[in-house]
Design a protein around this motif. Structure first.
Motif, PDB file in Angstrom:
ATOM      1  N   ALA A 169      89.477  68.736  73.625  1.00  0.00           N
ATOM      2  CA  ALA A 169      88.212  67.966  74.406  1.00  0.00           C
ATOM      3  C   ALA A 169      88.612  69.650  76.274  1.00  0.00           C
ATOM      4  CB  ALA A 169      88.335  66.737  75.079  1.00  0.00           C
ATOM      5  N   GLY A 212      79.505  60.694  81.786  1.00  0.00           N
ATOM      6  CA  GLY A 212      79.494  61.819  80.597  1.00  0.00           C
ATOM      7  C   GLY A 212      78.708  62.477  81.680  1.00  0.00           C
ATOM      8  N   HIS A 258      83.829  49.852  73.704  1.00  0.00           N
ATOM      9  CA  HIS A 258      82.712  51.710  73.234  1.00  0.00           C
ATOM     10  C   HIS A 258      82.020  51.707  71.888  1.00  0.00           C
ATOM     11  CE1 HIS A 258      86.423  52.492  70.800  1.00  0.00           C
ATOM     12  NE2 HIS A 258      85.860  53.092  70.324  1.00  0.00           N
ATOM     13  N   ILE A 317      79.729  63.886  84.304  1.00  0.00           N
ATOM     14  CA  ILE A 317      80.086  63.665  86.224  1.00  0.00           C
ATOM     15  C   ILE A 317      81.073  64.955  85.873  1.00  0.00           C
ATOM     16  CG2 ILE A 317      80.615  62.455  87.791  1.00  0.00           C
ATOM     17  CD1 ILE A 317      78.318  62.048  85.677  1.00  0.00           C
ATOM     18  N   ASN A 328      87.135  57.254  84.096  1.00  0.00           N
ATOM     19  CA  ASN A 328      86.881  56.937  82.282  1.00  0.00           C
ATOM     20  C   ASN A 328      87.976  56.529  81.327  1.00  0.00           C
ATOM     21  OD1 ASN A 328      85.297  54.912  81.052  1.00  0.00           O
ATOM     22  ND2 ASN A 328      83.889  56.361  81.323  1.00  0.00           N
ATOM     23  N   THR A 380      81.525  65.769  78.161  1.00  0.00           N
ATOM     24  CA  THR A 380      83.235  66.015  76.484  1.00  0.00           C
ATOM     25  C   THR A 380      81.972  65.398  75.425  1.00  0.00           C
ATOM     26  OG1 THR A 380      85.026  64.996  78.169  1.00  0.00           O
ATOM     27  CG2 THR A 380      84.944  65.029  75.851  1.00  0.00           C
ATOM     28  N   ASN A 436      90.261  47.991  76.601  1.00  0.00           N
ATOM     29  CA  ASN A 436      89.145  49.068  75.872  1.00  0.00           C
ATOM     30  C   ASN A 436      89.333  49.183  74.047  1.00  0.00           C
ATOM     31  OD1 ASN A 436      87.704  51.741  74.497  1.00  0.00           O
ATOM     32  ND2 ASN A 436      87.197  52.218  75.943  1.00  0.00           N
ATOM     33  N   MET A 475      90.808  57.508  78.365  1.00  0.00           N
ATOM     34  CA  MET A 475      90.544  58.971  77.253  1.00  0.00           C
ATOM     35  C   MET A 475      91.676  59.223  76.272  1.00  0.00           C
ATOM     36  SD  MET A 475      90.366  61.650  80.117  1.00  0.00           S
ATOM     37  CE  MET A 475      90.471  60.804  81.874  1.00  0.00           C
ATOM     38  N   LYS A 491      80.526  50.697  76.599  1.00  0.00           N
ATOM     39  CA  LYS A 491      79.941  51.575  77.038  1.00  0.00           C
ATOM     40  C   LYS A 491      79.719  52.676  75.487  1.00  0.00           C
ATOM     41  CE  LYS A 491      83.606  54.851  78.022  1.00  0.00           C
ATOM     42  NZ  LYS A 491      84.480  55.607  76.780  1.00  0.00           N
ATOM     43  N   LEU A 498      91.130  65.111  83.176  1.00  0.00           N
ATOM     44  CA  LEU A 498      92.106  64.718  82.420  1.00  0.00           C
ATOM     45  C   LEU A 498      92.388  66.309  82.255  1.00  0.00           C
ATOM     46  CD1 LEU A 498      93.443  63.706  79.861  1.00  0.00           C
ATOM     47  CD2 LEU A 498      92.057  64.388  78.420  1.00  0.00           C
ATOM     48  N   SER A 554      91.191  53.664  73.915  1.00  0.00           N
ATOM     49  CA  SER A 554      91.050  52.447  72.959  1.00  0.00           C
ATOM     50  C   SER A 554      92.341  51.894  72.629  1.00  0.00           C
ATOM     51  CB  SER A 554      90.224  53.562  71.324  1.00  0.00           C
ATOM     52  OG  SER A 554      90.815  51.906  70.785  1.00  0.00           O
ATOM     53  N   LEU A 582      84.809  58.967  85.383  1.00  0.00           N
ATOM     54  CA  LEU A 582      84.814  60.945  85.168  1.00  0.00           C
ATOM     55  C   LEU A 582      86.218  60.611  83.912  1.00  0.00           C
ATOM     56  CD1 LEU A 582      83.481  60.722  88.145  1.00  0.00           C
ATOM     57  CD2 LEU A 582      85.603  61.969  88.653  1.00  0.00           C
ATOM     58  N   ALA A 583      85.853  61.314  83.455  1.00  0.00           N
ATOM     59  CA  ALA A 583      87.002  61.103  81.668  1.00  0.00           C
ATOM     60  C   ALA A 583      87.394  62.354  81.857  1.00  0.00           C
ATOM     61  CB  ALA A 583      86.365  60.655  80.520  1.00  0.00           C
ATOM     62  N   THR A 609      80.147  56.598  74.224  1.00  0.00           N
ATOM     63  CA  THR A 609      81.343  57.721  74.741  1.00  0.00           C
ATOM     64  C   THR A 609      80.606  59.251  75.311  1.00  0.00           C
ATOM     65  OG1 THR A 609      81.560  57.354  72.259  1.00  0.00           O
ATOM     66  CG2 THR A 609      82.881  56.387  73.516  1.00  0.00           C
ATOM     67  N   GLY A 610      79.454  59.556  75.462  1.00  0.00           N
ATOM     68  CA  GLY A 610      78.918  60.840  75.242  1.00  0.00           C
ATOM     69  C   GLY A 610      77.846  60.923  74.606  1.00  0.00           C
ATOM     70  N   HIS A 634      92.133  64.598  69.832  1.00  0.00           N
ATOM     71  CA  HIS A 634      90.551  64.708  70.617  1.00  0.00           C
ATOM     72  C   HIS A 634      91.307  65.636  71.932  1.00  0.00           C
ATOM     73  CE1 HIS A 634      89.637  61.793  67.978  1.00  0.00           C
ATOM     74  NE2 HIS A 634      89.588  63.000  67.497  1.00  0.00           N
TER      75      HIS A 634
HETATM   76  C1  FNR Z   1      87.970  60.036  75.153  1.00  0.00           C
HETATM   77  N1  FNR Z   1      86.710  58.836  75.612  1.00  0.00           N
HETATM   78  C2  FNR Z   1      87.306  57.807  75.602  1.00  0.00           C
HETATM   79  N2  FNR Z   1      86.678  56.369  75.553  1.00  0.00           N
HETATM   80  C3  FNR Z   1      87.007  55.370  75.206  1.00  0.00           C
HETATM   81  O1  FNR Z   1      85.943  54.358  75.269  1.00  0.00           O
HETATM   82  N3  FNR Z   1      87.941  54.793  73.753  1.00  0.00           N
HETATM   83  C4  FNR Z   1      88.206  56.037  73.815  1.00  0.00           C
HETATM   84  O2  FNR Z   1      89.871  55.978  73.536  1.00  0.00           O
HETATM   85  C5  FNR Z   1      88.080  56.780  74.378  1.00  0.00           C
HETATM   86  N4  FNR Z   1      89.108  58.473  74.276  1.00  0.00           N
HETATM   87  C6  FNR Z   1      88.621  59.727  74.188  1.00  0.00           C
HETATM   88  C7  FNR Z   1      90.114  60.578  74.847  1.00  0.00           C
HETATM   89  C8  FNR Z   1      90.140  61.545  75.322  1.00  0.00           C
HETATM   90  C9  FNR Z   1      90.384  62.791  75.276  1.00  0.00           C
HETATM   91  C10 FNR Z   1      88.554  62.778  75.842  1.00  0.00           C
HETATM   92  C11 FNR Z   1      87.960  63.177  76.844  1.00  0.00           C
HETATM   93  C12 FNR Z   1      87.395  61.083  75.891  1.00  0.00           C
HETATM   94  C13 FNR Z   1      85.426  59.158  76.241  1.00  0.00           C
HETATM   95  C14 FNR Z   1      85.734  59.391  77.288  1.00  0.00           C
HETATM   96  O3  FNR Z   1      85.579  57.467  78.236  1.00  0.00           O
HETATM   97  C15 FNR Z   1      83.660  59.061  78.771  1.00  0.00           C
HETATM   98  O4  FNR Z   1      83.326  58.182  77.779  1.00  0.00           O
HETATM   99  C16 FNR Z   1      83.319  60.772  77.748  1.00  0.00           C
HETATM  100  O5  FNR Z   1      84.877  61.565  77.700  1.00  0.00           O
HETATM  101  C17 FNR Z   1      82.355  61.205  78.459  1.00  0.00           C
HETATM  102  O6  FNR Z   1      82.466  61.748  79.365  1.00  0.00           O
HETATM  103  P1  FNR Z   1      83.249  62.876  80.258  1.00  0.00           P
HETATM  104  O7  FNR Z   1      84.387  62.907  79.895  1.00  0.00           O
HETATM  105  O8  FNR Z   1      82.927  63.928  79.989  1.00  0.00           O
HETATM  106  O9  FNR Z   1      83.343  62.418  82.380  1.00  0.00           O
END
Ligand code: FNR
Length: 342
Positions: free
Chosen positions: A14, A258, A147, A260, A61, A214, A122, A63, A184, A284, A93, A279-280, A186-187, A10
């Protein structure tokens, strides 16, 4: 493939699929004020989410969930960044650690690195009360994010196929846990219909997690033989999801996330009524490509740019910023008209 390998996959995808910049935040403009009556020194970036106070109106946020040594290292780095910059951090998570105690240190390192900061646990909406309590205890977390990721599960070959009962499980968590429960996306975004349901069960905050950053459908499609490409453009762009959600919230705080990418995105979300911004992907990418110190510098620049923008808008506080007039055009305007939202 093990869970740890999947999580590393992932992160890899990503970074390679990147952020699509389809949040519709570019359809929003501020109205310039030539007499803002503001001073750099008077601007406060402090915000709060219920009882929790944030030094800046944005946070790291979720990740990094259960991916062995590599994610443990990323979690430690992110935790040090959140401590240095006094911004909250959500872990990914924690289900991996609930199922395999060897993974616990992947997460507990976050509290060790940042003993006094605001940290969010989470889990997914399948979590039981016992699991959620253990996830909170693992981090001495200040709140827990639950999530919602239906589209990711559907596009994941090994993902869930049963989604009933999530709302009532979340309601039980809200009633049984002694920390705030933040729900939340996740996109793919929260609609006003979903927001109303979540408000009715008294969640502490809703993070709209909109489309345009993402994209977990695109990430999972990279991993699949038979592509479900119809999900690649699925979802409510972040600006629309935020307006949908704030239009029906009376007291529940709303978080924007999402796609940002910079201070102007953050300021627009705050002006649309968000209490804080997540911000995720962008952090990253900075961390993996340029390292911890460069990420700290980037966050310092975001703080500086936020102050700059608030001075120009005549807003000394986030509350004042939330009263800034905005002009909405383009696809976002069209969408809101069709949805009957002013
Ligand atoms: C995530 N995201 C995420 N969200 C969550 O609630 N639990 C998780 O375990 C994960 N794992 C995860 C891994 C990776 C590699 C990424 C990039 C993202 C989702 C994240 O918190 C967010 O909701 C989305 O990525 C959208 O935001 P951005 O990345 O566009 O800022």
């Amino acid at each position: 493939m093990t869970r740890a390998e999947r999580k590393l996959d992932h992160i890899k995808h990503a970074l390679s699929t990147g952020q699509s910049r389809q949040t519709w935040l570019d359809d929003i403009r501020f109205v310039h004020q030539a007499l803002p009556n503001s001073n750099w020194e008077s601007v406060s970036l402090q915000t709060h989410l219920g009882e929790l106070v944030f030094g800046s109106p944005f946070f790291i946020n979720a990740m990094t969930g259960g991916g062995g040594a590599k994610t443990a290292e990323l979690n430690s780095q992110l935790a040090r960044i959140s401590r240095e910059m006094n911004i909250p951090m959500a872990v990914g998570s924690q289900m991996a650690a609930l199922k395999n105690p060897e993974e616990i240190s992947t997460y507990s390192t976050v509290r060790k690195e940042n003993p006094k900061g605001v940290i969010f646990a989470n889990l997914g909406s399948e979590a039981t009360v016992d699991q959620a309590k253990r996830a909170v205890d693992m981090l001495e977390a200040d709140a827990i994010q639950i999530h919602l990721n239906v589209i990711q599960e559907l596009t994941m070959p090994e993902g869930d196929r049963e989604f009933s009962g999530a709302l009532s499980r979340i309601e039980t968590l809200v009633n049984e846990l002694n920390v705030p429960v933040i729900v939340k996306e996740t996109g793919f975004g929260i609609s006003r219909e979903t927001a109303i349901k979540l408000q009715e069960i008294n969640v502490a905050a809703i993070d709209v997690g909109g489309f345009g950053g993402t994209n977990f459908a695109a990430i999972e499609n990279e991993r699949r033989q038979r592509k479900l490409s119809y999900f690649n453009e699925w979802g409510i762009p972040t600006a629309a999801a935020l307006i949908e959600t704030t239009s029906v919230m009376s007291t529940t705080p709303v978080i924007a996330s999402g796609g940002i990418q910079h201070a102007l995105d953050i300021v627009k979300c705050l002006a649309l009524g968000a209490s804080a911004v997540g911000l995720a992907g962008v952090l990253l990418k900075k961390l993996v490509e340029d390292g911890e110190e460069a990420t700290i510098q980037e966050i310092m620049r975001i703080n500086e740019d936020l102050t700059m923008l608030m001075v120009s808008l005549g807003a000394n506080s986030i509350e004042e910023l939330q009263r800034s007039p905005l002009i909405i055009s383009g696809e976002l305007f069209h969408y809101l008209s069709l949805r009957g939202i002013d």
